[in-house]
Scaffold this motif. Sequence first.
Motif, PDB file in Angstrom:
ATOM      1  N   ASN A 368       0.831  -1.205   0.000  1.00 28.93           N
ATOM      2  CA  ASN A 368       0.000   0.000   0.000  1.00 28.93           C
ATOM      3  C   ASN A 368       0.864   1.251   0.000  1.00 28.93           C
ATOM      4  O   ASN A 368       1.260   1.728  -1.061  1.00 28.93           O
ATOM      5  N   LEU A 369       1.228   1.761   1.183  1.00 31.88           N
ATOM      6  CA  LEU A 369       1.964   3.021   1.249  1.00 31.88           C
ATOM      7  C   LEU A 369       3.342   2.933   0.607  1.00 31.88           C
ATOM      8  O   LEU A 369       3.866   3.920   0.088  1.00 31.88           O
ATOM      9  N   LEU A 370       3.947   1.742   0.645  1.00 32.61           N
ATOM     10  CA  LEU A 370       5.282   1.553   0.070  1.00 32.61           C
ATOM     11  C   LEU A 370       5.245   0.694  -1.200  1.00 32.61           C
ATOM     12  O   LEU A 370       6.241   0.083  -1.575  1.00 32.61           O
ATOM     13  N   SER A 371       4.105   0.665  -1.869  1.00 33.45           N
ATOM     14  CA  SER A 371       3.964  -0.189  -3.047  1.00 33.45           C
ATOM     15  C   SER A 371       4.866   0.239  -4.199  1.00 33.45           C
ATOM     16  O   SER A 371       5.156  -0.564  -5.099  1.00 33.45           O
ATOM     17  N   ALA A 372       5.322   1.481  -4.189  1.00 33.87           N
ATOM     18  CA  ALA A 372       6.230   1.955  -5.247  1.00 33.87           C
ATOM     19  C   ALA A 372       7.620   1.340  -5.115  1.00 33.87           C
ATOM     20  O   ALA A 372       8.407   1.353  -6.065  1.00 33.87           O
ATOM     21  N   VAL A 373       7.925   0.789  -3.926  1.00 34.46           N
ATOM     22  CA  VAL A 373       9.216   0.124  -3.718  1.00 34.46           C
ATOM     23  C   VAL A 373       9.118  -1.294  -4.290  1.00 34.46           C
ATOM     24  O   VAL A 373       8.401  -2.145  -3.761  1.00 34.46           O
ATOM     25  N   GLN A 374       9.835  -1.542  -5.380  1.00 33.15           N
ATOM     26  CA  GLN A 374       9.778  -2.831  -6.079  1.00 33.15           C
ATOM     27  C   GLN A 374      11.203  -3.349  -6.280  1.00 33.15           C
ATOM     28  O   GLN A 374      11.781  -3.225  -7.360  1.00 33.15           O
ATOM     29  N   PRO A 375      11.783  -3.946  -5.232  1.00 31.02           N
ATOM     30  CA  PRO A 375      13.224  -4.265  -5.211  1.00 31.02           C
ATOM     31  C   PRO A 375      13.680  -5.256  -6.276  1.00 31.02           C
ATOM     32  O   PRO A 375      14.820  -5.204  -6.723  1.00 31.02           O
ATOM     33  N   LEU A 376      12.804  -6.162  -6.676  1.00 33.00           N
ATOM     34  CA  LEU A 376      13.190  -7.183  -7.654  1.00 33.00           C
ATOM     35  C   LEU A 376      12.614  -6.911  -9.038  1.00 33.00           C
ATOM     36  O   LEU A 376      12.510  -7.819  -9.871  1.00 33.00           O
ATOM     37  N   GLY A 377      12.249  -5.672  -9.284  1.00 31.11           N
ATOM     38  CA  GLY A 377      11.711  -5.318 -10.589  1.00 31.11           C
ATOM     39  C   GLY A 377      10.232  -5.027 -10.541  1.00 31.11           C
ATOM     40  O   GLY A 377       9.574  -5.169  -9.502  1.00 31.11           O
ATOM     41  N   GLY A 379       6.434  -4.936 -10.403  1.00 29.31           N
ATOM     42  CA  GLY A 379       5.461  -5.879  -9.881  1.00 29.31           C
ATOM     43  C   GLY A 379       5.883  -6.607  -8.622  1.00 29.31           C
ATOM     44  O   GLY A 379       5.064  -7.275  -7.989  1.00 29.31           O
ATOM     45  N   SER A 380       7.163  -6.506  -8.246  1.00 24.86           N
ATOM     46  CA  SER A 380       7.630  -7.186  -7.031  1.00 24.86           C
ATOM     47  C   SER A 380       7.306  -6.341  -5.804  1.00 24.86           C
ATOM     48  O   SER A 380       7.011  -5.150  -5.907  1.00 24.86           O
ATOM     49  N   THR A 381       7.360  -6.960  -4.645  1.00 32.05           N
ATOM     50  CA  THR A 381       7.054  -6.276  -3.386  1.00 32.05           C
ATOM     51  C   THR A 381       8.208  -6.436  -2.407  1.00 32.05           C
ATOM     52  O   THR A 381       9.141  -7.213  -2.635  1.00 32.05           O
ATOM     53  N   ILE A 382       8.110  -5.725  -1.293  1.00 32.14           N
ATOM     54  CA  ILE A 382       9.108  -5.855  -0.236  1.00 32.14           C
ATOM     55  C   ILE A 382       9.100  -7.278   0.319  1.00 32.14           C
ATOM     56  O   ILE A 382      10.147  -7.848   0.626  1.00 32.14           O
ATOM     57  N   LEU A 383       7.909  -7.877   0.426  1.00 31.85           N
ATOM     58  CA  LEU A 383       7.822  -9.268   0.881  1.00 31.85           C
ATOM     59  C   LEU A 383       8.586 -10.187  -0.058  1.00 31.85           C
ATOM     60  O   LEU A 383       9.305 -11.086   0.389  1.00 31.85           O
ATOM     61  N   ASP A 384       8.427  -9.995  -1.364  1.00 31.85           N
ATOM     62  CA  ASP A 384       9.147 -10.822  -2.342  1.00 31.85           C
ATOM     63  C   ASP A 384      10.657 -10.730  -2.121  1.00 31.85           C
ATOM     64  O   ASP A 384      11.371 -11.730  -2.193  1.00 31.85           O
ATOM     65  N   PHE A 385      11.136  -9.512  -1.871  1.00 29.97           N
ATOM     66  CA  PHE A 385      12.570  -9.295  -1.687  1.00 29.97           C
ATOM     67  C   PHE A 385      13.061  -9.963  -0.407  1.00 29.97           C
ATOM     68  O   PHE A 385      14.097 -10.645  -0.403  1.00 29.97           O
ATOM     69  N   GLU A 386      12.321  -9.796   0.685  1.00 29.37           N
ATOM     70  CA  GLU A 386      12.721 -10.399   1.957  1.00 29.37           C
ATOM     71  C   GLU A 386      12.667 -11.925   1.885  1.00 29.37           C
ATOM     72  O   GLU A 386      13.546 -12.620   2.409  1.00 29.37           O
ATOM     73  N   ASP A 387      11.650 -12.460   1.209  1.00 30.46           N
ATOM     74  CA  ASP A 387      11.553 -13.900   1.025  1.00 30.46           C
ATOM     75  C   ASP A 387      12.704 -14.413   0.162  1.00 30.46           C
ATOM     76  O   ASP A 387      13.254 -15.488   0.428  1.00 30.46           O
ATOM     77  N   PHE A 388      13.094 -13.644  -0.856  1.00 32.57           N
ATOM     78  CA  PHE A 388      14.231 -14.026  -1.698  1.00 32.57           C
ATOM     79  C   PHE A 388      15.516 -14.080  -0.879  1.00 32.57           C
ATOM     80  O   PHE A 388      16.304 -15.024  -1.000  1.00 32.57           O
ATOM     81  N   LEU A 389      15.723 -13.104  -0.018  1.00 31.06           N
ATOM     82  CA  LEU A 389      16.930 -13.091   0.814  1.00 31.06           C
ATOM     83  C   LEU A 389      16.989 -14.307   1.728  1.00 31.06           C
ATOM     84  O   LEU A 389      18.047 -14.927   1.899  1.00 31.06           O
ATOM     85  N   VAL A 390      15.844 -14.678   2.295  1.00 37.13           N
ATOM     86  CA  VAL A 390      15.815 -15.813   3.220  1.00 37.13           C
ATOM     87  C   VAL A 390      15.841 -17.140   2.466  1.00 37.13           C
ATOM     88  O   VAL A 390      16.720 -17.982   2.677  1.00 37.13           O
ATOM     89  N   SER A 391      14.875 -17.350   1.568  1.00 33.51           N
ATOM     90  CA  SER A 391      14.699 -18.653   0.921  1.00 33.51           C
ATOM     91  C   SER A 391      15.822 -18.984  -0.050  1.00 33.51           C
ATOM     92  O   SER A 391      16.253 -20.139  -0.137  1.00 33.51           O
ATOM     93  N   ASN A 392      16.281 -17.988  -0.814  1.00 35.98           N
ATOM     94  CA  ASN A 392      17.273 -18.245  -1.861  1.00 35.98           C
ATOM     95  C   ASN A 392      18.704 -18.012  -1.415  1.00 35.98           C
ATOM     96  O   ASN A 392      19.638 -18.351  -2.142  1.00 35.98           O
ATOM     97  N   ASN A 393      18.894 -17.418  -0.238  1.00 34.51           N
ATOM     98  CA  ASN A 393      20.249 -17.093   0.207  1.00 34.51           C
ATOM     99  C   ASN A 393      20.558 -17.619   1.600  1.00 34.51           C
ATOM    100  O   ASN A 393      21.420 -18.481   1.768  1.00 34.51           O
TER     101      ASN A 393
END
Length: 459
Positions: A368-377, A379-393
């Motif tokens: 919502n308020l931070l939806s403009a932050v798209q770390p992985l390109g 359509g991506s979200t902050i959750l996607d980025f945090e999950d990528f850091l944990v699950s993939n790294n």
Amino acid sequence: MEKRERFGSRLGFLLVSAGCAIGIGNVWRFPFITGQYGGAAFVLLYLIFLVVMGWPVMTMEFAVGRAAKKSAGKCFQALAPGGGRSGWRFYTIFAIIGNYLLMMYYTTVAGWMLNYMFKMASGQLSGLAEDEAGQIFNSMLADPRQMVLWMLAVTVIGLLIVAQGVQNGVEKVTKPMMLILFFLMLVLAIRSITLPGAGEGLKFYLVPDFSQWKGTEIFNVIFAAMGQAFFTLSLGIAALTIFGSYIGKEKSLPGESAMVIVLDTFVAIMAGLIIFPGCSAYNVKMDQGPGLIFIALPKVFARMRGGRFWGTLFFLFMVFASLSTVIAVFENIIAMNMDAFGWKRKKSVLVNGILLILLSLPCALGYNLLSAVQPLGAGSTILDFEDFLVSNNILPIGSLIYVLFCTRKSGWGFDAFLKEANTGDGPKFSRRFRFYMTYILPLGILTILIGGYVQKFAG
């Protein structure tokens, strides 16, 4: 110095450890990944990787904790040659970061489960039209007040429980919660597989069809199955090390790890038995990805006789599954700070409670308020980025560090690990596993790490 806390019973240790492993990985991630990767054939590969990769790594985490009698805040220093001067001590920082990162988005998703349980119980999800389920889910994501409120609720509940200690808080709450969870799953699975039209869903889930794997797709399925085996067991961030530090040496650790994996797998398999027959019975697509739980299933319950009751039970078990992991990882965070800084439990809970709430806000506001932050390109979200850091790294790298620490002479060493793991009654690891654990297992974990990047960015 305070006396080391302990579990009150072996059942407590097994259920709390299983509660750490059982969570979103089982009841949310496993079903939608199974749907995406072809059903039963994927499940078969997943089960194989649980045994050949998850089992030895879990045993290593428990062994390090039990031998050191400390959390990840001090366990490597206690066991490594050179102690605090050893390079292995830097894993402490890695583990702490991993636990915080996991909870930065896990509390938000657990909040979704709690929110949907109340929505279902209050009738807000009854009688949904075809497109209303998606609208309700998207409206929740777009509302910062809802997102923050339910994240706060989960965080506060978890903190209040761990503040009471290991026996009086974590064990006392998690034991009955897990037993109720198993019962709820059995009831829901029986209801789902007896629905008219459930047969196709059961076939999709239980009868492997390898013909759908064409060309390089088999490699994507293998990487996904290997990654899911690690994600579902919460390996690599020392979340299980802390529970190893709370138990005695009466039972061998390969046997204890096997019991935890059996409980974890039971929940994952039962989640599929609840979801896929239900989707089949009401002609709901089974490969919908993350929306399977929050968009597809409410449609199923809306069409089912007594759907409000069954839907409430389903999301109650989802709450228990996710909350059990929150409690377990919170305990690890609290204990790591107690070991690292010499804090009392109440101080560690207070400091980390404030920190965890602040760190969880970006994910809760990421839709919502931070939806403009798209770390992985786009359509991506902050959750996607945090999950990528944990699950993939963090999970594969942390698991690799455990394997190297337990098999290399510069670390704890295979002989010391094997002695600790095999102490007590129960199944033992053979010394013949040494070559596999020392060379093959690290290569397998590296494959997960590299394959995760290939899947994420090559497509």
